[in-house]
Every structure is written in structure tokens, then in C-alpha cells.
Design a protein around this motif. Structure first.
Motif, PDB file in Angstrom:
ATOM      1  N   GLU A 122       0.856  -1.180   0.000  1.00  0.00           N
ATOM      2  CA  GLU A 122       0.000   0.000   0.000  1.00  0.00           C
ATOM      3  C   GLU A 122       0.890   1.227   0.000  1.00  0.00           C
ATOM      4  OE1 GLU A 122      -3.869   1.304   2.465  1.00  0.00           O
ATOM      5  OE2 GLU A 122      -2.046   1.318   3.693  1.00  0.00           O
ATOM      6  N   GLU A 139      -5.821  11.962  -6.579  1.00  0.00           N
ATOM      7  CA  GLU A 139      -6.916  11.288  -7.276  1.00  0.00           C
ATOM      8  C   GLU A 139      -6.532  10.929  -8.709  1.00  0.00           C
ATOM      9  OE1 GLU A 139     -10.099  14.075  -6.539  1.00  0.00           O
ATOM     10  OE2 GLU A 139     -10.554  13.133  -4.595  1.00  0.00           O
ATOM     11  N   GLY A 142      -4.737   7.664  -8.866  1.00  0.00           N
ATOM     12  CA  GLY A 142      -5.490   6.499  -8.408  1.00  0.00           C
ATOM     13  C   GLY A 142      -5.668   6.372  -6.915  1.00  0.00           C
ATOM     14  N   HIS A 143      -5.159   7.347  -6.144  1.00  0.00           N
ATOM     15  CA  HIS A 143      -5.379   7.337  -4.697  1.00  0.00           C
ATOM     16  C   HIS A 143      -6.854   7.643  -4.389  1.00  0.00           C
ATOM     17  CE1 HIS A 143      -1.247   6.896  -3.680  1.00  0.00           C
ATOM     18  NE2 HIS A 143      -1.048   7.976  -2.950  1.00  0.00           N
ATOM     19  N   HIS A 144      -7.310   7.114  -3.268  1.00  0.00           N
ATOM     20  CA  HIS A 144      -8.656   7.393  -2.764  1.00  0.00           C
ATOM     21  C   HIS A 144      -8.540   7.859  -1.329  1.00  0.00           C
ATOM     22  CE1 HIS A 144     -10.406   5.438  -6.253  1.00  0.00           C
ATOM     23  NE2 HIS A 144      -9.506   4.487  -6.085  1.00  0.00           N
ATOM     24  N   LEU A 146      -8.910   7.591   2.285  1.00  0.00           N
ATOM     25  CA  LEU A 146      -9.093   6.426   3.149  1.00  0.00           C
ATOM     26  C   LEU A 146      -9.673   6.805   4.504  1.00  0.00           C
ATOM     27  CD1 LEU A 146      -5.661   4.681   2.361  1.00  0.00           C
ATOM     28  CD2 LEU A 146      -7.907   4.233   1.318  1.00  0.00           C
ATOM     29  N   TYR A 159      -4.790   9.712   1.854  1.00  0.00           N
ATOM     30  CA  TYR A 159      -5.152   9.168   0.550  1.00  0.00           C
ATOM     31  C   TYR A 159      -4.240   7.986   0.290  1.00  0.00           C
ATOM     32  CZ  TYR A 159      -8.351  12.812  -1.007  1.00  0.00           C
ATOM     33  OH  TYR A 159      -9.429  13.633  -1.149  1.00  0.00           O
ATOM     34  N   GLY A 160      -4.684   7.017  -0.495  1.00  0.00           N
ATOM     35  CA  GLY A 160      -3.810   5.892  -0.780  1.00  0.00           C
ATOM     36  C   GLY A 160      -4.458   4.881  -1.690  1.00  0.00           C
ATOM     37  N   GLN A 161      -3.673   3.833  -1.937  1.00  0.00           N
ATOM     38  CA  GLN A 161      -4.161   2.745  -2.768  1.00  0.00           C
ATOM     39  C   GLN A 161      -3.319   1.511  -2.509  1.00  0.00           C
ATOM     40  OE1 GLN A 161      -2.847   5.235  -6.263  1.00  0.00           O
ATOM     41  NE2 GLN A 161      -2.863   3.223  -7.215  1.00  0.00           N
ATOM     42  N   ARG A 163      -1.532  -2.178  -3.693  1.00  0.00           N
ATOM     43  CA  ARG A 163      -0.795  -2.679  -4.866  1.00  0.00           C
ATOM     44  C   ARG A 163      -1.809  -3.164  -5.901  1.00  0.00           C
ATOM     45  NH1 ARG A 163       3.911  -5.184  -5.991  1.00  0.00           N
ATOM     46  NH2 ARG A 163       4.683  -5.196  -3.865  1.00  0.00           N
ATOM     47  N   PRO A 164      -1.588  -2.801  -7.155  1.00  0.00           N
ATOM     48  CA  PRO A 164      -2.506  -3.278  -8.199  1.00  0.00           C
ATOM     49  C   PRO A 164      -2.457  -4.807  -8.300  1.00  0.00           C
ATOM     50  CG  PRO A 164      -1.034  -1.582  -9.048  1.00  0.00           C
ATOM     51  CD  PRO A 164      -0.554  -1.941  -7.692  1.00  0.00           C
TER      52      PRO A 164
END
Length: 165
Positions: A122, A139, A142-144, A146, A159-161, A163-164
Motif C-alpha cells: 500500500e 486522485e 489512483g489514490h482514494h 481512506l 489518501y492511498g491505494q 498494490r494493483p
């Protein structure tokens, strides 16, 4: 590392004049949760912190250099100082380079580095609620949002994301 328009290279002491000029702009520093930089001594400490972080962790923010002109654009990259709530990704650009898409370009490259080279599960970014420009960059990569947390005396958006897959 290179992107279409930028060279991302380690920050060095030779970057101090450009770095100090960027950090002396209150419009730039008002968006940072790391604390106010009000003089050259603070700018020196800030630059030394990023360089030292690279020595301790093996990674840090890079200097962003415009390919066509060789101009210092700002800094961006992975970050996890002591007490930070996760592997962070940050960016800070000189005001005269705002609005050119450089922050998103550098942040995408740094995000890819976090997932591929650092094997992160992450990646997060801490952003002051008033920093709408950084929220837009987060954004775009690709962060959202959290959650919110306290960091260095500020309420910040996390904000974060992951691993794809």
C-alpha cells in the motif's frame, strides 16, 4: 529515472539554492504538513532530511528536473520517516511549474517505483484538507480518500491505494 518530460534524480547539496527558493514561497509551503519553512536554515534542514532519509531507508524524494531546460521543478518520491503511518508518496513543486502536469507525472513514476522496486502493499499520501491541488494529484494517480488522522499537529487526509492486482 526518467518520465516523458522529467528526470528524477537524487537530491543533493547542489540543489540547495533552487530548493530554498521553492521553499521560501508561502504559497508552496502552506500546503505542507511537514511544518513551516521560514528561512534558509529551515530549507537546509528540510533538504538534509530528504538526503538523510535516503541514507537511512535507501529511498527518498528525488529532485525533479525539466528535461528540455534542465530547470529544477521540485521534489517527489517515496517517504517514510520515523512515526509516519505507512509508506508515503509526496510531491512539492515550485509555483512557476504548477499547472503543467509535472506533479502527476512524477507521482505516477514514484508510485510505480513504490510497488515494483520497494514491493509495497500500500502507498499513502498525507494531505492537508486545504491543499486541493495535491488532492487532485492524488486522485489522478489512483489514490482514494481512506480516512483522516493527526500528523504533526494537523488533521490530514490519508489518501492511498493498494498494490494493483
Amino acid at each position: 529515472m526518467e518520465t516523458e518530460r522529467l528526470v528524477l534524480r537524487p537530491l543533493t547539496g547542489d540543489d540547495f539554492d533552487d530548493y530554498a527558493a521553492m521553499m521560501s514561497d508561502p504559497d508552496v509551503t502552506s500546503g505542507l504538513a511537514d511544518g513551516a519553512i521560514t528561512n534558509e536554515i529551515d530549507a537546509w534542514r528540510s533538504l538534509a532530511t530528504f538526503i538523510g532519509h535516503r541514507e537511512i531507508r535507501g529511498y527518498s524524494h528525488w529532485a525533479l528536473i525539466e528535461k528540455t531546460t534542465g530547470s529544477f521543478v521540485g521534489r517527489a518520491g517515496p517517504w517514510r520517516p520515523h512515526g509516519f503511518p505507512g509508506l508515503g508518496l509526496g510531491w512539492c513543486l515550485s509555483r512557476h511549474h504548477w499547472g503543467k502536469g509535472y506533479a502527476s507525472e512524477a507521482a505516477r513514476a514514484a508510485l510505480n517505483y513504490c510497488f515494483t522496486d520497494l514491493a509495497a502493499d500500500e502507498v499513502i499520501s498525507l494531505i492537508l484538507p486545504r491543499n486541493t491541488r495535491s488532492i487532485a494529484v492524488a486522485e489522478r494517480i489512483g489514490h482514494h480518500h481512506l480516512h483522516d488522522t493527526e500528523y504533526r499537529g494537523h488533521t490530514v487526509h490519508v489518501y492511498g491505494q493498494p498494490r494493483p492486482t
